[in-house]
Structure formats: structure tokens, C-alpha cells
Design a protein around this motif. Structure first.
Motif, short mmCIF file in Angstrom:
data_model
loop_
_atom_site.label_atom_id
_atom_site.label_comp_id
_atom_site.label_asym_id
_atom_site.label_seq_id
_atom_site.Cartn_x
_atom_site.Cartn_y
_atom_site.Cartn_z
N MET A 21 -3.70 19.13 -30.71
CA MET A 21 -2.50 18.92 -29.90
C MET A 21 -2.77 19.36 -28.47
N ASN A 24 -0.14 23.88 -27.76
CA ASN A 24 -0.17 24.66 -28.98
C ASN A 24 1.15 24.40 -29.71
N PRO A 25 1.14 24.24 -31.03
CA PRO A 25 2.40 24.00 -31.75
C PRO A 25 3.48 25.05 -31.48
N TRP A 28 4.97 24.00 -28.26
CA TRP A 28 5.76 22.79 -28.48
C TRP A 28 7.13 23.17 -29.04
N ARG A 29 7.11 24.07 -30.02
CA ARG A 29 8.38 24.50 -30.63
C ARG A 29 9.26 25.22 -29.61
N LYS A 33 10.87 21.34 -28.89
CA LYS A 33 11.58 21.09 -30.14
C LYS A 33 13.09 21.24 -29.99
N ILE A 60 -1.07 15.20 -34.46
CA ILE A 60 0.15 16.00 -34.34
C ILE A 60 0.58 16.56 -35.70
N PRO A 62 0.43 19.41 -37.17
CA PRO A 62 1.14 20.69 -37.28
C PRO A 62 2.65 20.60 -37.04
N ILE A 63 3.11 19.57 -36.36
CA ILE A 63 4.55 19.49 -36.07
C ILE A 63 5.28 18.45 -36.92
N ASP A 66 8.27 19.87 -38.58
CA ASP A 66 9.33 20.10 -37.59
C ASP A 66 10.07 18.80 -37.30
#
Length: 165
Positions: A21, A24-25, A28-29, A33, A60, A62-63, A66
Motif C-alpha cells: 500500500m 500504511n494501513p 489509511w484508517r 477511512k 490493498i 490489508p484494508i 475495512d
């Protein structure tokens, strides 16, 4: 757009590269998010039956949980050389639809029509099993780099293998 009656709202960020990504996830969160979740909530409040499609090239994984939690209905594109479509189907196929999965940039440019046909057949049998697949190229199809024969093979193969029973 929801008030205007669209059936699908596409949100996109392009937060993936071929191997990781961009963000970093965790970042992103923190930064994306919650804002996107508010948009989805407002849109679905306005039109409850709207579908949400999320676009991001690259890796993507890891997300994906989410995105499902946020109410995303479809993921575009699923690039088979970056994320394994069959594994994604097994893990998340009851919760999100997959758009793409067909071909790599190399396969489209240098593969033969029978290679494209085999890829389409395989993806429909695996990722399309039970529904949840919008079969289409995982990459842009730019002429003249992509042989017309491969595009014709894709269309014919999708018609040949692409009906649900």
C-alpha cells in the motif's frame, strides 16, 4: 448523485502499488477511512439500495475488511498479479463482489488469444462461482499495445463461459 438516482457510486483513492500500500494501513484508517465512511453513510441514507464500488489499483488486501465494514459492495480492479482473486473469493466472497481479475499487463500485451480464453474460463469457474464477479480486464486495454485478437478472445470467452446457472 444518490439523489439523482444512480445505481452505483464509485469511490477511488489508488492507495496500492504492485507490492504494497502507498499509505500504511494504520495511516489509511486514520486519515481516509472515517471520511469515506461518512460519505457512504450519507449516500446510503439518501438511497438505501445504492451500491458502493471502491477503486484502487494495486495491493490493498490489508484494508479489504475495512471496506466491507464500511459498506463497500464491490472492489475494482482485482489485479491477479498483485492479489490472488481465488483466495480473495474464499476469504471475502460472501461480503464483497470483485470486478476485474482478467489478465496481467504482460498477458494482455504478449499472450495469445487461447491464453486469454483460459484466464477467463478459470476466473469465472473460481471467482465467479456462486456469483460476485464482474468479469473484465484487470488493466486498461490500450490499442495498439494490446492485440485486437486478445480483446476479441476476451469478449468471446466471457460470452462462452460467463453465464450463471
Amino acid at each position: 448523485l444518490a439523489n439523482a438516482g444512480v445505481d452505483i457510486l464509485c469511490l477511488d483513492d489508488d492507495v496500492g502499488t504492485p507490492t504494497s500500500m502507498i499509505l500504511n494501513p494504520v495511516m489509511w484508517r486514520e486519515f481516509l477511512k472515517l471520511r469515506m465512511m461518512k460519505v457512504i453513510e450519507l449516500v446510503k441514507k439518501s438511497k438505501s439500495d445504492i451500491h458502493i464500488l471502491y477503486h484502487s489499483d494495486g495491493y490493498i488486501e490489508p484494508i479489504i475488511p475495512d471496506l466491507i465494514e464500511m459498506g463497500v459492495d464491490g472492489l475494482n480492479p482485482v489485479q491477479p498479479d498483485v492479489m490472488d482473486p481465488s483466495r480473495l473469493k474464499e476469504e471475502y466472497g460472501d461480503s464483497i463482489a470483485f470486478w476485474g481479475t482478467i489478465g496481467t499487463q504482460t498477458l494482455w500485451a504478449w499472450g495469445r488469444p487461447k491464453d486469454i480464453e483460459e484466464d477467463v474460463r478459470h476466473r469465472i469457474e473460481t471467482v465467479g462461482s456462486g456469483g460476485g464477479l464482474i468479469v473484465c480486464p484487470a488493466y486498461d486495454i490500450d490499442l495498439p499495445e494490446i492485440p485486437l485478437e486478445n480483446i476479441v478472445a476476451f469478449v468471446n470467452s466471457a460470452r462462452k463461459f460467463g453465464s450463471y446457472q
